[in-house]
Design a protein around this motif. Structure first.
Motif, PDB file in Angstrom:
ATOM      1  N   PHE A  15       0.879  -1.167   0.000  1.00  0.00           N
ATOM      2  CA  PHE A  15       0.000   0.000   0.000  1.00  0.00           C
ATOM      3  C   PHE A  15       0.914   1.213   0.000  1.00  0.00           C
ATOM      4  O   PHE A  15       2.074   1.085   0.386  1.00  0.00           O
ATOM      5  CB  PHE A  15      -0.873   0.020   1.267  1.00  0.00           C
ATOM      6  CG  PHE A  15      -1.816  -1.141   1.377  1.00  0.00           C
ATOM      7  CD1 PHE A  15      -2.909  -1.243   0.539  1.00  0.00           C
ATOM      8  CD2 PHE A  15      -1.603  -2.123   2.339  1.00  0.00           C
ATOM      9  CE1 PHE A  15      -3.779  -2.318   0.644  1.00  0.00           C
ATOM     10  CE2 PHE A  15      -2.475  -3.194   2.449  1.00  0.00           C
ATOM     11  CZ  PHE A  15      -3.570  -3.294   1.600  1.00  0.00           C
ATOM     12  N   VAL A  18       3.450   1.394   2.821  1.00  0.00           N
ATOM     13  CA  VAL A  18       3.579   0.170   3.626  1.00  0.00           C
ATOM     14  C   VAL A  18       3.685  -1.063   2.747  1.00  0.00           C
ATOM     15  O   VAL A  18       2.904  -1.221   1.808  1.00  0.00           O
ATOM     16  CB  VAL A  18       2.333  -0.154   4.491  1.00  0.00           C
ATOM     17  CG1 VAL A  18       2.703  -0.566   5.881  1.00  0.00           C
ATOM     18  CG2 VAL A  18       1.274   0.899   4.385  1.00  0.00           C
ATOM     19  N   ALA A  20       2.608  -4.411   3.204  1.00  0.00           N
ATOM     20  CA  ALA A  20       1.808  -5.176   4.159  1.00  0.00           C
ATOM     21  C   ALA A  20       2.173  -6.658   4.120  1.00  0.00           C
ATOM     22  O   ALA A  20       2.133  -7.347   5.137  1.00  0.00           O
ATOM     23  CB  ALA A  20       0.327  -4.988   3.874  1.00  0.00           C
ATOM     24  N   GLY A  41      -1.685  -6.027  12.681  1.00  0.00           N
ATOM     25  CA  GLY A  41      -0.937  -5.397  11.601  1.00  0.00           C
ATOM     26  C   GLY A  41       0.058  -6.326  10.932  1.00  0.00           C
ATOM     27  O   GLY A  41       0.805  -5.924  10.053  1.00  0.00           O
ATOM     28  N   GLY A  43      -0.547  -8.663   8.887  1.00  0.00           N
ATOM     29  CA  GLY A  43      -0.896  -8.864   7.481  1.00  0.00           C
ATOM     30  C   GLY A  43      -1.910  -9.980   7.241  1.00  0.00           C
ATOM     31  O   GLY A  43      -2.175 -10.351   6.092  1.00  0.00           O
ATOM     32  N   THR A  46      -5.036  -8.831   5.255  1.00  0.00           N
ATOM     33  CA  THR A  46      -4.616  -8.482   3.899  1.00  0.00           C
ATOM     34  C   THR A  46      -4.394  -9.739   3.060  1.00  0.00           C
ATOM     35  O   THR A  46      -4.829  -9.815   1.911  1.00  0.00           O
ATOM     36  CB  THR A  46      -3.320  -7.639   3.950  1.00  0.00           C
ATOM     37  OG1 THR A  46      -3.550  -6.501   4.782  1.00  0.00           O
ATOM     38  CG2 THR A  46      -2.908  -7.174   2.570  1.00  0.00           C
ATOM     39  N   GLN A  89     -13.452  -9.366   9.062  1.00  0.00           N
ATOM     40  CA  GLN A  89     -13.253  -9.010  10.460  1.00  0.00           C
ATOM     41  C   GLN A  89     -14.320  -8.023  10.938  1.00  0.00           C
ATOM     42  O   GLN A  89     -14.901  -8.181  11.996  1.00  0.00           O
ATOM     43  CB  GLN A  89     -11.868  -8.386  10.554  1.00  0.00           C
ATOM     44  CG  GLN A  89     -11.407  -8.000  11.925  1.00  0.00           C
ATOM     45  CD  GLN A  89      -9.897  -7.752  11.920  1.00  0.00           C
ATOM     46  OE1 GLN A  89      -9.258  -7.760  10.884  1.00  0.00           O
ATOM     47  NE2 GLN A  89      -9.347  -7.547  13.088  1.00  0.00           N
ATOM     48  N   HIS A 201      -7.067 -14.199  17.610  1.00  0.00           N
ATOM     49  CA  HIS A 201      -6.073 -13.862  18.636  1.00  0.00           C
ATOM     50  C   HIS A 201      -6.300 -14.706  19.883  1.00  0.00           C
ATOM     51  O   HIS A 201      -5.577 -14.594  20.853  1.00  0.00           O
ATOM     52  CB  HIS A 201      -6.163 -12.377  18.993  1.00  0.00           C
ATOM     53  CG  HIS A 201      -5.697 -11.496  17.887  1.00  0.00           C
ATOM     54  ND1 HIS A 201      -4.375 -11.425  17.522  1.00  0.00           N
ATOM     55  CD2 HIS A 201      -6.367 -10.671  17.044  1.00  0.00           C
ATOM     56  CE1 HIS A 201      -4.256 -10.573  16.501  1.00  0.00           C
ATOM     57  NE2 HIS A 201      -5.454 -10.121  16.197  1.00  0.00           N
ATOM     58  N   GLN A 404      -2.412   8.394   8.703  1.00  0.00           N
ATOM     59  CA  GLN A 404      -3.071   7.278   8.026  1.00  0.00           C
ATOM     60  C   GLN A 404      -4.561   7.272   8.393  1.00  0.00           C
ATOM     61  O   GLN A 404      -4.923   7.523   9.551  1.00  0.00           O
ATOM     62  CB  GLN A 404      -2.422   5.959   8.440  1.00  0.00           C
ATOM     63  CG  GLN A 404      -2.893   4.794   7.596  1.00  0.00           C
ATOM     64  CD  GLN A 404      -2.015   3.559   7.793  1.00  0.00           C
ATOM     65  OE1 GLN A 404      -0.864   3.659   8.231  1.00  0.00           O
ATOM     66  NE2 GLN A 404      -2.568   2.412   7.495  1.00  0.00           N
ATOM     67  N   ASN A 408      -7.846   2.255   7.044  1.00  0.00           N
ATOM     68  CA  ASN A 408      -6.746   1.418   6.569  1.00  0.00           C
ATOM     69  C   ASN A 408      -5.928   0.780   7.685  1.00  0.00           C
ATOM     70  O   ASN A 408      -4.942   0.104   7.412  1.00  0.00           O
ATOM     71  CB  ASN A 408      -5.804   2.238   5.695  1.00  0.00           C
ATOM     72  CG  ASN A 408      -6.474   2.671   4.411  1.00  0.00           C
ATOM     73  OD1 ASN A 408      -7.395   2.008   3.954  1.00  0.00           O
ATOM     74  ND2 ASN A 408      -6.038   3.776   3.857  1.00  0.00           N
ATOM     75  N   LEU A 409      -6.314   1.028   8.912  1.00  0.00           N
ATOM     76  CA  LEU A 409      -5.564   0.397  10.010  1.00  0.00           C
ATOM     77  C   LEU A 409      -6.049  -1.026  10.200  1.00  0.00           C
ATOM     78  O   LEU A 409      -7.203  -1.335   9.925  1.00  0.00           O
ATOM     79  CB  LEU A 409      -5.803   1.168  11.308  1.00  0.00           C
ATOM     80  CG  LEU A 409      -5.211   2.563  11.375  1.00  0.00           C
ATOM     81  CD1 LEU A 409      -5.664   3.233  12.673  1.00  0.00           C
ATOM     82  CD2 LEU A 409      -3.696   2.498  11.321  1.00  0.00           C
ATOM     83  N   GLY A 411      -7.449  -4.128  12.391  1.00  0.00           N
ATOM     84  CA  GLY A 411      -8.514  -4.095  13.392  1.00  0.00           C
ATOM     85  C   GLY A 411      -8.014  -3.745  14.789  1.00  0.00           C
ATOM     86  O   GLY A 411      -8.579  -2.904  15.488  1.00  0.00           O
TER      87      GLY A 411
END
Ligand SMILES: Nc1ncnc2c1ncn2[C@@H]1O[C@H](COP(=O)(O)OP(=O)(O)OP(=O)(O)O)[C@@H](O)[C@H]1O
Ligand SMILES: [Mg+2]
Length: 511
Positions: A15, A18, A20, A41, A43, A46, A89, A201, A404, A408-409, A411
């Motif tokens: 991106f 970044v 990713a 983050g 990935g 993505t 998500q 998680h 940013q 686009n962050l 979750g």
């Protein structure tokens, strides 16, 4: 059964600003449950968006081999046609439509353009039964909690021909009982030959269901662990995720409990939508300075509704009762007044209520307290940026810059921005609703550390959580709610998974 249904080779996705994914590999065997884990983050989402065509062929490098052929999915429908169904998500249901309408949205059972409702409802009922929901197909999505919404998403996936089901944190908003039901469902699907990829998680769940586990870190593949050839402990998975051993899950806590901060007395609230139904009954609770107080309960117990009705009457109607701060009655009838009274509420539903997704991190951070970054009514952008940078460092928000956009962050990082926003209002009592939902183990530890720091500064914390170990690991006292009532209050020494469940069961029997 070692038939490889999916192989993603050297996937690289960039991106602006970044990378990713950087040469990521993933190999999934047919009929297995394959877990994808990694820090916020890393990935994961993505990678699954690349697989399902959300990011079409041509926007990434590398190859997708599925069912024996190289595939170039241009759209989501291309992958769906081959039975790859993804549940994202962040849920994508239409709030004002019914369950049935949502399940068959874009896929209506119609003859000559006329929807066959009896058939739609019957089929919906069947699908709902498969995921353990008893709600009527005509129930609107707004009338069910996020937990049930997740189950509706799964029912929707089942309405399509699915061979490879991708679930991005499906149990994040579910309590243990519902999560178990969902995982059992997945294992049932496995028996029927379905392949699934699950992102989570919650490592205990991964251990329970996964045949293989692929770990991502910073956009690269770390390793794939086979759960059948070796015993994989949670610590082992964490080590792969964070790249080192992690000793404790909860930071040590030495509570210094002081004066009374928040008192809620005889709080009675009627249902937001079913206006003649009383939903909360005589809720009484207190939070002292330096104290971390938990609220345990099953989905639908009324925990979020309690918090929201206190915080500016953002839920319910015909609200009666009293809210006191430091012994004095306060007006909490609107959100600004509740903030003024010293309250802050970090929502469980970050997408709808917590963030302005199109805004950047800076704007989201300062949103609830603009006066502290303004001079004579004009926003001081340098100060704003300083504030946002401060929280970005403190909470270790992973983004390429503070500018940013929230949308686009990842979750977990969105959740941290919501937390920053409310910390910046400098509340006396911070109400946290599922504060670590979708947050990785390392970041959880950081959030617990922040909670401890806030308490040490003399603030009161009221924490709603469906993860009992988390309540037990962080709270000085735990209230148990069931069916709109507080049914037990347990000091730290007496609170345990068993005592909480017992309180819930016993209160259920009484009625
Ligand atoms: N559309 C986008 N534009 C810019 N950056 C993006 C975009 N989508 C994702 N990213 C970035 O790519 C990285 C990976 O994000 P991703 O959502 O895949 O993480 P994740 O592993 O799913 O994390 P989480 O556990 O928090 O959901 C992050 O740094 C994120 O900020
Ligand atoms: Mg994700």
């Amino acid at each position: 059964m070692d038939n490889i249904i999916l192989e993603m080779r050297s996937i690289t996705k960039t991106f602006p600003g970044v990378k990713a994914l950087d040469n990521v590999n993933l190999k999934v065997r047919e009929g297995e449950i394959h877990a994808l884990v990694g820090e916020n983050g890393a990935g994961k989402s993505t990678l699954m968006k690349v697989l399902s065509g959300v990011y079409p062929a041509g926007t990434y490098e590398g190859e997708i081999h599925y069912d024996g052929e190289v595939r170039h999915f241009g759209t989501i429908s291309d992958s769906e046609e081959l039975g790859i169904i993804i549940i994202h998500q962040e849920l994508a249901l239409v709030p004002l439509l019914s369950i049935a309408e949502n399940i068959f949205l874009g896929n209506e059972m119609a003859v000559n353009g006329v929807i066959n409702w009896p058939q739609t409802f019957a089929k919906t009922k069947e699908l709902l039964a498969k995921v353990g929901l008893k709600d009527s197909p005509s129930t609107r999505i707004t009338d069910i909690g996020v937990g049930k919404q997740q189950l509706v998403e799964i029912a929707k996936a089942l309405s399509k021909k699915v061979r490879l089901l991708i679930l991005d944190e499906p149990t994040a908003s579910l309590n243990e009982t519902d999560s178990d039901a969902l995982l059992n469902l997945l294992m049932e699907f496995r028996k029927q030959g379905m392949t699934s990829i699950i992102i989570s998680h919650k490592l205990n769940e991964i251990r329970k269901v996964a045949d293989q586990i692929t770990i991502l870190r910073d956009g690269t593949t770390v390793e794939t662990l086979d759960c059948h050839t070796q015993e994989i402990s949670e610590d082992r998975i964490i080590k792969g995720m964070v790249g080192r051993d992690m000793e404790d899950r909860y930071p040590p806590r030495a509570p210094k409990i002081g004066d009374m901060l928040l008192e809620v007395k005889n709080w009675n609230v009627f249902h937001q939508n079913h206006r003649d139904r009383q939903f909360l009954h005589d809720v009484n609770l207190t939070v002292r300075a330096g104290e971390v107080v938990g609220i345990a309960g099953l989905m639908g117990a009324g925990r979020t509704e309690t918090a929201m009705s206190i915080f500016g009457r953002s839920w319910g109607h015909k609200i009666t009762g009293e809210v006191l701060m430091r012994g004095k009655p306060v007006d909490v009838s609107t959100i600004p007044r509740a903030i003024e009274a010293g309250l802050a509420y970090v929502t469980e539903d970050r997408k709808q209520l917590g963030l302005v997704l199109q805004n950047n991190i800076v704007k989201n951070t300062t949103l609830a307290n603009l006066s502290d970054v303004s001079k004579s009514g004009v926003i001081d952008e340098r100060k704003e940026a300083q504030v946002a940078s401060g929280y970005r460092n403190k909470l270790r928000i992973r983004s390429h810059s503070i500018y940013q956009e929230a949308v686009n962050l990842s979750g977990g990082n969105q959740q941290k921005v919501v937390l920053s926003k409310w910390l910046f209002t400098n509340p006396d009592v911070l109400i946290l609703d599922e504060p670590t939902r979708g947050i990785d183990v390392g970041a959880k530890f950081e959030i617990y550390t922040i909670i401890n720091q806030l308490a040490a500064e003399g603030k009161g914390i009221l924490m709603i959580s469906s993860e009992m170990p988390e309540l037990l690991g962080t709270c000085d006292r735990v209230y148990v709610m069931n069916e709109g009532r507080i049914v037990a209050e347990l000091p730290k020494g007496e609170a345990s998974q068993e005592s909480i469940m017992r309180a819930i069961m016993r209160s259920g029997e009484k009625r």
